[in-house]
Design a protein around this motif. Structure first.
Motif, PDB file in Angstrom:
ATOM      1  N   THR A  46       0.836  -1.193  -0.132  1.00 51.79           N
ATOM      2  CA  THR A  46      -0.127  -0.030   0.134  1.00 51.79           C
ATOM      3  C   THR A  46       0.637   1.180   0.083  1.00 51.79           C
ATOM      4  OG1 THR A  46      -0.097  -0.299   2.512  1.00 51.79           O
ATOM      5  CG2 THR A  46      -2.062  -1.094   1.329  1.00 51.79           C
ATOM      6  N   ARG A  47       1.996   1.116   0.308  1.00 47.37           N
ATOM      7  CA  ARG A  47       3.085   2.232   0.361  1.00 47.37           C
ATOM      8  C   ARG A  47       4.304   1.847  -0.385  1.00 47.37           C
ATOM      9  NH1 ARG A  47       3.944   3.026   6.697  1.00 47.37           N
ATOM     10  NH2 ARG A  47       3.964   0.829   6.618  1.00 47.37           N
ATOM     11  N   ALA A  48       4.851   3.024  -0.976  1.00 45.73           N
ATOM     12  CA  ALA A  48       6.126   3.209  -1.818  1.00 45.73           C
ATOM     13  C   ALA A  48       7.221   2.494  -0.872  1.00 45.73           C
ATOM     14  CB  ALA A  48       6.152   4.275  -2.303  1.00 45.73           C
ATOM     15  N   LEU A  49       8.090   1.751  -1.500  1.00 47.25           N
ATOM     16  CA  LEU A  49       9.340   1.136  -0.710  1.00 47.25           C
ATOM     17  C   LEU A  49      10.531   1.784  -1.589  1.00 47.25           C
ATOM     18  CD1 LEU A  49       8.387  -2.307  -0.016  1.00 47.25           C
ATOM     19  CD2 LEU A  49       8.448  -0.775   1.361  1.00 47.25           C
ATOM     20  N   HIS A  50      11.583   2.382  -0.740  1.00 48.39           N
ATOM     21  CA  HIS A  50      12.857   2.756  -1.616  1.00 48.39           C
ATOM     22  C   HIS A  50      12.491   3.794  -2.547  1.00 48.39           C
ATOM     23  CE1 HIS A  50      14.407  -0.546   0.767  1.00 48.39           C
ATOM     24  NE2 HIS A  50      13.657  -1.409   0.076  1.00 48.39           N
ATOM     25  N   GLY A  51      11.514   4.668  -2.308  1.00 50.36           N
ATOM     26  CA  GLY A  51      10.858   5.731  -3.208  1.00 50.36           C
ATOM     27  C   GLY A  51      10.369   5.412  -4.657  1.00 50.36           C
ATOM     28  N   GLU A  52       9.905   3.775  -4.795  1.00 54.88           N
ATOM     29  CA  GLU A  52       9.435   3.452  -5.650  1.00 54.88           C
ATOM     30  C   GLU A  52       7.942   3.986  -6.195  1.00 54.88           C
ATOM     31  OE1 GLU A  52       9.076  -0.604  -5.213  1.00 54.88           O
ATOM     32  OE2 GLU A  52      11.601  -0.911  -5.704  1.00 54.88           O
ATOM     33  N   VAL A  53       7.512   4.153  -7.217  1.00 52.36           N
ATOM     34  CA  VAL A  53       6.003   4.503  -7.525  1.00 52.36           C
ATOM     35  C   VAL A  53       5.268   3.464  -7.207  1.00 52.36           C
ATOM     36  CG1 VAL A  53       4.629   5.389  -9.661  1.00 52.36           C
ATOM     37  CG2 VAL A  53       7.039   5.905  -9.429  1.00 52.36           C
ATOM     38  N   VAL A  54       4.014   3.880  -6.780  1.00 54.89           N
ATOM     39  CA  VAL A  54       2.964   3.033  -6.292  1.00 54.89           C
ATOM     40  C   VAL A  54       1.870   3.331  -7.484  1.00 54.89           C
ATOM     41  CG1 VAL A  54       0.955   2.371  -4.983  1.00 54.89           C
ATOM     42  CG2 VAL A  54       3.331   2.999  -3.870  1.00 54.89           C
ATOM     43  N   TYR A  55       1.602   2.196  -8.258  1.00 58.09           N
ATOM     44  CA  TYR A  55       0.602   2.067  -9.291  1.00 58.09           C
ATOM     45  C   TYR A  55      -0.701   2.117  -8.810  1.00 58.09           C
ATOM     46  CZ  TYR A  55       5.078   0.545 -11.518  1.00 58.09           C
ATOM     47  OH  TYR A  55       6.280   0.087 -11.859  1.00 58.09           O
ATOM     48  N   SER A  56      -1.793   3.255  -9.267  1.00 54.26           N
ATOM     49  CA  SER A  56      -3.179   3.153  -9.112  1.00 54.26           C
ATOM     50  C   SER A  56      -3.968   2.452  -9.594  1.00 54.26           C
ATOM     51  CB  SER A  56      -3.569   4.781  -8.931  1.00 54.26           C
ATOM     52  OG  SER A  56      -3.397   5.214 -10.262  1.00 54.26           O
ATOM     53  N   CYS A  57      -3.650   2.141 -10.981  1.00 51.10           N
ATOM     54  CA  CYS A  57      -4.439   0.976 -11.759  1.00 51.10           C
ATOM     55  C   CYS A  57      -3.692   0.735 -13.037  1.00 51.10           C
ATOM     56  CB  CYS A  57      -5.669   1.909 -12.463  1.00 51.10           C
ATOM     57  SG  CYS A  57      -5.118   3.475 -13.314  1.00 51.10           S
ATOM     58  N   PHE A  62       1.227   1.104 -16.583  1.00 56.16           N
ATOM     59  CA  PHE A  62       1.616   0.960 -18.013  1.00 56.16           C
ATOM     60  C   PHE A  62       2.492   2.200 -18.377  1.00 56.16           C
ATOM     61  CE2 PHE A  62       1.596   1.115 -22.654  1.00 56.16           C
ATOM     62  CZ  PHE A  62       1.562  -0.251 -22.833  1.00 56.16           C
ATOM     63  N   VAL A  63       1.691   3.139 -18.126  1.00 60.98           N
ATOM     64  CA  VAL A  63       2.387   4.781 -18.460  1.00 60.98           C
ATOM     65  C   VAL A  63       3.617   4.799 -17.783  1.00 60.98           C
ATOM     66  CG1 VAL A  63       2.038   7.164 -18.277  1.00 60.98           C
ATOM     67  CG2 VAL A  63       0.258   5.851 -19.206  1.00 60.98           C
ATOM     68  N   ASN A  64       3.707   4.544 -16.472  1.00 62.14           N
ATOM     69  CA  ASN A  64       4.909   4.780 -15.644  1.00 62.14           C
ATOM     70  C   ASN A  64       5.953   4.019 -15.997  1.00 62.14           C
ATOM     71  OD1 ASN A  64       4.680   6.998 -13.422  1.00 62.14           O
ATOM     72  ND2 ASN A  64       2.449   5.923 -13.056  1.00 62.14           N
ATOM     73  N   ILE A  65       5.724   2.609 -16.052  1.00 61.23           N
ATOM     74  CA  ILE A  65       6.875   1.784 -16.722  1.00 61.23           C
ATOM     75  C   ILE A  65       7.447   2.333 -17.811  1.00 61.23           C
ATOM     76  CG2 ILE A  65       7.275  -0.725 -17.470  1.00 61.23           C
ATOM     77  CD1 ILE A  65       5.002  -1.632 -15.656  1.00 61.23           C
ATOM     78  N   TYR A  66       6.427   2.641 -18.895  1.00 59.67           N
ATOM     79  CA  TYR A  66       6.948   3.251 -20.086  1.00 59.67           C
ATOM     80  C   TYR A  66       7.945   4.601 -19.796  1.00 59.67           C
ATOM     81  CZ  TYR A  66       6.967   5.556 -24.422  1.00 59.67           C
ATOM     82  OH  TYR A  66       7.349   6.487 -25.712  1.00 59.67           O
ATOM     83  N   ARG A  67       7.255   5.318 -19.014  1.00 60.56           N
ATOM     84  CA  ARG A  67       7.921   6.507 -18.564  1.00 60.56           C
ATOM     85  C   ARG A  67       9.368   6.500 -18.093  1.00 60.56           C
ATOM     86  NH1 ARG A  67       4.565  10.597 -15.074  1.00 60.56           N
ATOM     87  NH2 ARG A  67       3.136  10.662 -17.349  1.00 60.56           N
ATOM     88  N   TYR A  68       9.557   5.768 -16.915  1.00 59.69           N
ATOM     89  CA  TYR A  68      10.629   5.638 -16.206  1.00 59.69           C
ATOM     90  C   TYR A  68      11.539   4.418 -16.666  1.00 59.69           C
ATOM     91  CZ  TYR A  68       8.389   8.875 -13.177  1.00 59.69           C
ATOM     92  OH  TYR A  68       7.631  10.062 -12.636  1.00 59.69           O
ATOM     93  N   GLU A  69      11.052   3.705 -17.483  1.00 62.73           N
ATOM     94  CA  GLU A  69      12.032   2.381 -17.499  1.00 62.73           C
ATOM     95  C   GLU A  69      12.197   2.246 -19.272  1.00 62.73           C
ATOM     96  OE1 GLU A  69      11.111  -0.984 -15.196  1.00 62.73           O
ATOM     97  OE2 GLU A  69       9.828   0.365 -13.907  1.00 62.73           O
TER      98      GLU A  69
END
Length: 300
Positions: A46-57, A62-69
């Motif tokens: 439920t909470r981000a670990l080590h500054g990781e992004v928590v995905y809401s849906c 999909f968008v965040n994986i593409y954006r950051y990785e």
């Protein structure tokens, strides 16, 4: 009679295996990004670990994986599925067809229960082949910082955890349970609904009918098995605290998740799972049926 039986069955077995393998390969290539999204959502808390992004849906993931990785990250961990899923899908359909005559339960023809039980048995048996590849795949998919090479992950797991229940066969009980429930629902619902909905004379409409029914059956099977799938991913993936094994057994993982994160957490990744398994399952099953019929017409 024995010679005739041998000549007839062996080509069918080869064609069932080939049709299942080809349909599985096509499905993996097309829908693997949604498998990455599903895995990421299921292993996060439920909470981000080590500054990781928590995905809401699923879309946010999909968008965040593409954006950051990067785009290629959506195909992280695809090597193990390609290596094992293609022959595994061929073997699954071969076993599914093989077991059907044993589960008529007194009926003259296969019933939806026949298909459900045969699919469930085939799913259980395939678990023991695919589990090591699932562990490697989920380890690759969950790593956000860089792409991990498949052989490097395999060597690391074997070196530190071994081949058994703590290593490459971590989460085997969850995978067996997930596969048993999913395939029971998938093959059972598909054949039950297909028998109810009349087949149109137009071949295009008949194809559309089968695709819709297979997609619906796969989605219903996902709802039935998503909690077990979540537990499998948490057991097989990296643990929340390094050096501490929090998720080890299926029932305990489900209880811990429910206690710490609530009821909704038991269905984490359901949206991505349906998006992947709905059309993916439809493509897999319908492609198998048409490829098998095509190969039969050519070589039998």
């Amino acid at each position: 009679m024995a010679i005739l039986f041998e000549v007839t069955v062996r080509p069918l077995a080869h064609l069932q295996f080939l049709a299942g393998g080809l349909s599985g390969f096509i499905e993996i290539i097309c829908f693997h990004p949604l498998d990455v999204v599903k895995t990421r959502m299921q292993i996060q808390g439920t909470r981000a670990l080590h500054g990781e992004v928590v995905y809401s849906c699923p879309l946010d993931a999909f968008v965040n994986i593409y954006r950051y990785e990067g785009l290629s990250s959506l195909w992280k961990g695809i090597v193990p599925p390609i290596c094992v899923e293609t022959p595994k899908r061929g073997g699954k359909f071969l076993m599914y067809e093989y077991f059907k005559p044993y589960f008529h339960f007194g009926a003259p023809q296969p019933t939806p229960l026949t298909h459900a039980v045969s699919g469930s048995v085939a799913g259980i048996l395939e678990s023991f082949l695919v589990n090591p590849f699932e562990v490697v795949k989920i380890t690759q998919q969950s790593h956000r910082e860089k792409h991990l090479r498949t052989l490097s992950v395999v060597k690391y797991i074997i070196k530190h955890d071994g081949y058994g229940i703590k290593g490459l066969y971590r989460g085997i009980t969850a995978l067996v349970a997930r596969n048993a429930v999913f395939h029971f629902g998938f093959f059972g619902f598909y054949n039950a609904i297909k028998d109810i909905v009349p087949s149109p004379e137009n071949s295009t409409y008949d194809l559309l009918r089968k695709v819709i029914i297979a997609g619906l059956a796969s989605s219903l099977a996902c709802v039935m098995s998503v909690t077990l799938d979540m537990a499998k991913c948490r057991i097989q993936g990296p643990q929340p605290v390094k050096g501490e094994v929090k998720y080890r057994w299926t029932i305990n993982t489900i209880r811990t998740t429910f206690r710490e994160e609530g009821f909704r957490a038991l269905f984490k990744g359901l949206g991505a799972l349906i998006l992947r398994a709905g059309p993916g399952g439809a493509m897999l099953l319908v492609t198998y049926e048409y490829l098998f019929e095509f190969l039969k017409s050519k070589y039998i």
